[in-house]
Design a protein around this motif. Sequence first.
Motif, PDB file in Angstrom:
ATOM      1  N   LEU A 187       0.826  -1.243   0.043  1.00  0.00           N
ATOM      2  CA  LEU A 187      -0.110  -0.001  -0.073  1.00  0.00           C
ATOM      3  C   LEU A 187       0.962   1.295  -0.059  1.00  0.00           C
ATOM      4  O   LEU A 187       1.582   1.260   0.795  1.00  0.00           O
ATOM      5  CB  LEU A 187      -0.982   0.004   1.127  1.00  0.00           C
ATOM      6  N   ALA A 188       0.477   2.178  -0.716  1.00  0.00           N
ATOM      7  CA  ALA A 188       1.563   3.570  -1.237  1.00  0.00           C
ATOM      8  C   ALA A 188       0.833   4.393  -0.181  1.00  0.00           C
ATOM      9  O   ALA A 188      -0.163   5.066  -0.066  1.00  0.00           O
ATOM     10  CB  ALA A 188       1.262   3.792  -2.373  1.00  0.00           C
ATOM     11  N   LEU A 189       1.445   4.345   1.055  1.00  0.00           N
ATOM     12  CA  LEU A 189       1.144   5.238   2.274  1.00  0.00           C
ATOM     13  C   LEU A 189       1.347   6.802   1.963  1.00  0.00           C
ATOM     14  O   LEU A 189       2.224   6.902   1.162  1.00  0.00           O
ATOM     15  CB  LEU A 189       1.828   5.092   3.533  1.00  0.00           C
ATOM     16  N   GLN A 190       0.538   7.660   2.058  1.00  0.00           N
ATOM     17  CA  GLN A 190       0.654   9.162   1.969  1.00  0.00           C
ATOM     18  C   GLN A 190       0.564   9.867   3.230  1.00  0.00           C
ATOM     19  O   GLN A 190      -0.359   9.975   3.845  1.00  0.00           O
ATOM     20  CB  GLN A 190      -0.549   9.438   1.131  1.00  0.00           C
ATOM     21  N   VAL A 191       1.505  10.572   3.373  1.00  0.00           N
ATOM     22  CA  VAL A 191       1.848  11.659   4.526  1.00  0.00           C
ATOM     23  C   VAL A 191       0.999  12.795   4.082  1.00  0.00           C
ATOM     24  O   VAL A 191       0.786  13.427   2.751  1.00  0.00           O
ATOM     25  CB  VAL A 191       3.276  12.061   4.541  1.00  0.00           C
ATOM     26  N   THR A 192       0.058  13.331   4.772  1.00  0.00           N
ATOM     27  CA  THR A 192      -0.824  14.458   4.700  1.00  0.00           C
ATOM     28  C   THR A 192      -0.534  15.579   5.478  1.00  0.00           C
ATOM     29  O   THR A 192      -1.110  16.641   5.117  1.00  0.00           O
ATOM     30  CB  THR A 192      -2.436  13.974   5.081  1.00  0.00           C
ATOM     31  N   ASP A 193       0.466  15.697   6.152  1.00  0.00           N
ATOM     32  CA  ASP A 193       0.724  16.860   7.095  1.00  0.00           C
ATOM     33  C   ASP A 193       2.338  17.108   6.797  1.00  0.00           C
ATOM     34  O   ASP A 193       3.058  16.384   6.334  1.00  0.00           O
ATOM     35  CB  ASP A 193       0.381  16.619   8.370  1.00  0.00           C
ATOM     36  N   ALA A 194       2.691  18.444   7.338  1.00  0.00           N
ATOM     37  CA  ALA A 194       4.184  18.675   7.423  1.00  0.00           C
ATOM     38  C   ALA A 194       5.032  17.624   8.317  1.00  0.00           C
ATOM     39  O   ALA A 194       4.402  17.070   9.183  1.00  0.00           O
ATOM     40  CB  ALA A 194       4.322  20.007   7.889  1.00  0.00           C
ATOM     41  N   PRO A 195       6.064  17.323   8.082  1.00  0.00           N
ATOM     42  CA  PRO A 195       7.003  16.623   8.727  1.00  0.00           C
ATOM     43  C   PRO A 195       7.025  16.558  10.176  1.00  0.00           C
ATOM     44  O   PRO A 195       6.907  15.936  10.928  1.00  0.00           O
ATOM     45  CB  PRO A 195       8.196  16.696   8.198  1.00  0.00           C
ATOM     46  N   ASP A 196       7.104  17.898  10.617  1.00  0.00           N
ATOM     47  CA  ASP A 196       6.952  18.267  11.990  1.00  0.00           C
ATOM     48  C   ASP A 196       5.691  17.944  12.860  1.00  0.00           C
ATOM     49  O   ASP A 196       5.805  17.745  14.074  1.00  0.00           O
ATOM     50  CB  ASP A 196       7.393  19.931  12.344  1.00  0.00           C
ATOM     51  N   ALA A 197       4.677  17.900  12.286  1.00  0.00           N
ATOM     52  CA  ALA A 197       3.385  17.523  12.767  1.00  0.00           C
ATOM     53  C   ALA A 197       3.479  16.118  13.458  1.00  0.00           C
ATOM     54  O   ALA A 197       2.668  15.888  14.363  1.00  0.00           O
ATOM     55  CB  ALA A 197       2.362  17.662  11.731  1.00  0.00           C
ATOM     56  N   TYR A 198       4.252  15.183  12.850  1.00  0.00           N
ATOM     57  CA  TYR A 198       4.130  13.865  13.321  1.00  0.00           C
ATOM     58  C   TYR A 198       5.010  13.676  14.423  1.00  0.00           C
ATOM     59  O   TYR A 198       5.378  12.667  15.305  1.00  0.00           O
ATOM     60  CB  TYR A 198       4.706  12.840  12.265  1.00  0.00           C
ATOM     61  N   LEU A 199       5.713  14.791  15.003  1.00  0.00           N
ATOM     62  CA  LEU A 199       6.326  14.796  16.258  1.00  0.00           C
ATOM     63  C   LEU A 199       5.782  15.769  17.177  1.00  0.00           C
ATOM     64  O   LEU A 199       6.245  16.043  18.239  1.00  0.00           O
ATOM     65  CB  LEU A 199       7.874  15.253  15.990  1.00  0.00           C
ATOM     66  N   ALA A 200       4.737  16.320  16.818  1.00  0.00           N
ATOM     67  CA  ALA A 200       4.110  17.618  17.483  1.00  0.00           C
ATOM     68  C   ALA A 200       2.916  17.173  18.635  1.00  0.00           C
ATOM     69  O   ALA A 200       2.194  16.120  18.232  1.00  0.00           O
ATOM     70  CB  ALA A 200       3.570  18.739  16.740  1.00  0.00           C
ATOM     71  N   PRO A 201       2.879  17.752  19.777  1.00  0.00           N
ATOM     72  CA  PRO A 201       1.831  17.307  20.645  1.00  0.00           C
ATOM     73  C   PRO A 201       0.257  18.033  20.187  1.00  0.00           C
ATOM     74  O   PRO A 201       0.532  18.940  19.176  1.00  0.00           O
ATOM     75  CB  PRO A 201       1.819  17.674  21.936  1.00  0.00           C
ATOM     76  N   CYS A 202      -0.813  17.351  20.450  1.00  0.00           N
ATOM     77  CA  CYS A 202      -1.972  18.162  19.903  1.00  0.00           C
ATOM     78  C   CYS A 202      -3.035  17.710  21.159  1.00  0.00           C
ATOM     79  O   CYS A 202      -2.490  17.093  22.381  1.00  0.00           O
ATOM     80  CB  CYS A 202      -2.619  17.748  18.881  1.00  0.00           C
ATOM     81  N   GLU A 203      -4.271  18.132  21.237  1.00  0.00           N
ATOM     82  CA  GLU A 203      -5.174  17.972  22.469  1.00  0.00           C
ATOM     83  C   GLU A 203      -5.379  16.532  22.627  1.00  0.00           C
ATOM     84  O   GLU A 203      -5.437  16.163  23.907  1.00  0.00           O
ATOM     85  CB  GLU A 203      -6.566  18.630  21.989  1.00  0.00           C
ATOM     86  N   VAL A 204      -5.305  15.860  21.811  1.00  0.00           N
ATOM     87  CA  VAL A 204      -5.483  14.276  21.741  1.00  0.00           C
ATOM     88  C   VAL A 204      -4.358  13.396  22.058  1.00  0.00           C
ATOM     89  O   VAL A 204      -4.272  12.512  22.878  1.00  0.00           O
ATOM     90  CB  VAL A 204      -6.365  13.753  20.814  1.00  0.00           C
ATOM     91  N   ILE A 205      -3.234  13.674  21.274  1.00  0.00           N
ATOM     92  CA  ILE A 205      -2.038  13.200  21.586  1.00  0.00           C
ATOM     93  C   ILE A 205      -1.176  13.823  22.399  1.00  0.00           C
ATOM     94  O   ILE A 205      -0.305  14.624  22.210  1.00  0.00           O
ATOM     95  CB  ILE A 205      -1.343  12.805  20.112  1.00  0.00           C
ATOM     96  N   ASP A 206      -1.611  13.979  23.618  1.00  0.00           N
ATOM     97  CA  ASP A 206      -0.920  15.087  24.654  1.00  0.00           C
ATOM     98  C   ASP A 206       0.083  14.390  25.429  1.00  0.00           C
ATOM     99  O   ASP A 206       0.266  14.168  26.551  1.00  0.00           O
ATOM    100  CB  ASP A 206      -2.211  15.434  25.668  1.00  0.00           C
ATOM    101  N   PHE A 207       1.311  14.089  24.706  1.00  0.00           N
ATOM    102  CA  PHE A 207       2.692  13.605  25.186  1.00  0.00           C
ATOM    103  C   PHE A 207       3.309  14.322  26.187  1.00  0.00           C
ATOM    104  O   PHE A 207       4.244  13.838  26.681  1.00  0.00           O
ATOM    105  CB  PHE A 207       3.175  12.914  23.974  1.00  0.00           C
ATOM    106  N   GLU A 208       2.793  15.557  26.114  1.00  0.00           N
ATOM    107  CA  GLU A 208       3.454  16.466  27.206  1.00  0.00           C
ATOM    108  C   GLU A 208       3.130  16.399  28.528  1.00  0.00           C
ATOM    109  O   GLU A 208       3.483  16.830  29.608  1.00  0.00           O
ATOM    110  CB  GLU A 208       3.425  18.032  26.798  1.00  0.00           C
ATOM    111  N   HIS A 209       1.767  15.539  28.872  1.00  0.00           N
ATOM    112  CA  HIS A 209       1.576  15.073  30.169  1.00  0.00           C
ATOM    113  C   HIS A 209       2.394  14.327  30.694  1.00  0.00           C
ATOM    114  O   HIS A 209       3.217  13.491  30.404  1.00  0.00           O
ATOM    115  CB  HIS A 209       0.187  14.425  29.956  1.00  0.00           C
ATOM    116  N   PRO A 210       2.591  14.693  32.207  1.00  0.00           N
ATOM    117  CA  PRO A 210       3.560  13.867  33.026  1.00  0.00           C
ATOM    118  C   PRO A 210       3.313  12.513  32.956  1.00  0.00           C
ATOM    119  O   PRO A 210       4.569  11.675  32.746  1.00  0.00           O
ATOM    120  CB  PRO A 210       3.466  14.297  34.477  1.00  0.00           C
ATOM    121  N   ALA A 211       2.409  11.854  32.852  1.00  0.00           N
ATOM    122  CA  ALA A 211       2.326  10.397  32.797  1.00  0.00           C
ATOM    123  C   ALA A 211       2.816   9.741  31.626  1.00  0.00           C
ATOM    124  O   ALA A 211       3.611   8.687  31.362  1.00  0.00           O
ATOM    125  CB  ALA A 211       0.973   9.975  32.999  1.00  0.00           C
ATOM    126  N   ILE A 212       2.546  10.520  30.436  1.00  0.00           N
ATOM    127  CA  ILE A 212       3.068  10.168  29.118  1.00  0.00           C
ATOM    128  C   ILE A 212       4.598  10.054  29.052  1.00  0.00           C
ATOM    129  O   ILE A 212       5.525   9.266  28.726  1.00  0.00           O
ATOM    130  CB  ILE A 212       2.398  10.795  27.904  1.00  0.00           C
TER     131      ILE A 212
END
Length: 389
Positions: A187-212
């Motif tokens: 399957l030809a996977l398609q990146v839909t966002d800028a490269p740094d977006a896949y390293l960034a936190p957001c409201e749902v992927i909240d990796f800055e949370h102390p437990a994470i």
Amino acid sequence: MKQELHTARLRLSLVQIGDMAQLLAYELRNRITHAAHGPQRADADFTEDACFRRIEAQLRAARAGSGYRWLIRLKDEPGQIIGHVAITSIQREVRHAGMLGYGLDLDHTGRGLMTEAASAAIRHAFEHLNLHRIEANYRPDNAASAGVLARLGFEREGFARQYIRLDGEWTDVVLNGLCNPAWKAPLALQVTDAPDAYLAPCEVIDFEHPAIQHKAAALRAAHADVLELIQASFEFVRDRIAHSWDARQGPVTLRASEVLETGYGYCYAKSHLLAALLRANGIPAGLCYQRLSVGDTGAPYCLHGLNAVLLPGFGWYRIDARGNKPGVEAEFDPPRERLAFKLQDPQETDFPQIHARPLAVVTSALRAAPDIFRLHDQLPDLSPDSNPA
């Protein structure tokens, strides 16, 4: 990566540091007979230190997906290495090809063992590594190798003069190739966002949370190698976080930190946690989706959430941490995808897009559901011809 291959008489195992003593003994026994078919070597190349460095290089190649070397042992005499077979120089993108190499202990020739071992490696390369083509060359005076390749189905494709430097001399070779008749384009996977977006936190992927942060640090401390860290993170989410519907309990979770703290989540929520753990350790990770039949019998359909991670030496690779159970066996086994579900219905779909953030239809469904039972009745869905955004 599958560590061992088996045939009627042989066990082939990927080379490991613990093989050093047996491997060095094998190389020393066959130093003279193998010299004409390899690079020129001095006495210093036949020491424990040199052998250790060769094994380390082969382990790095295996981790990078560029080459694999199996050591051959007789099943009824497992204490001695009698040969080796390798698929190296693996190329992807427009090639999906590799180079076959092999060697056998002089005392074990003439019994068809090399053909048996090489056949197993080729079958693995075609079925597991999904290579389209394997190439193999031999010196014009090497009748034994010509016979092995002929029995394996290779076709002679040409003659190259002074093609390779063996044992200190430029050598002519006969060129051979074998193609995989069952090759399937990945399957030809398609990146839909800028490269740094896949390293960034957001409201749902909240990796800055102390437990994470705490859990990501613990995983990093136990696994210095990047691929091992990715695998450990995947297996933690797959095995230690319960799939809410499998368990029939737990709250409806959305944010990565909620999934970690409660220990429960639907496939979507588990993919949020895995993306968070990977990004917290500086590993680019995204979200992917499939459309599947809820009951494996047609309608209704729903989205299924999984991850894609950017692997060094491989590129983007999908993994599915929803959790294993009878009939569901997802693994981390690059370059082969081992997802939880295979498409079985024309209305089921592999969406190729890799998203940095969850789809709105997914977050809306998770936020609206008062409990896991209501969510099960109202799972998010998209038509198979959609372009998820």
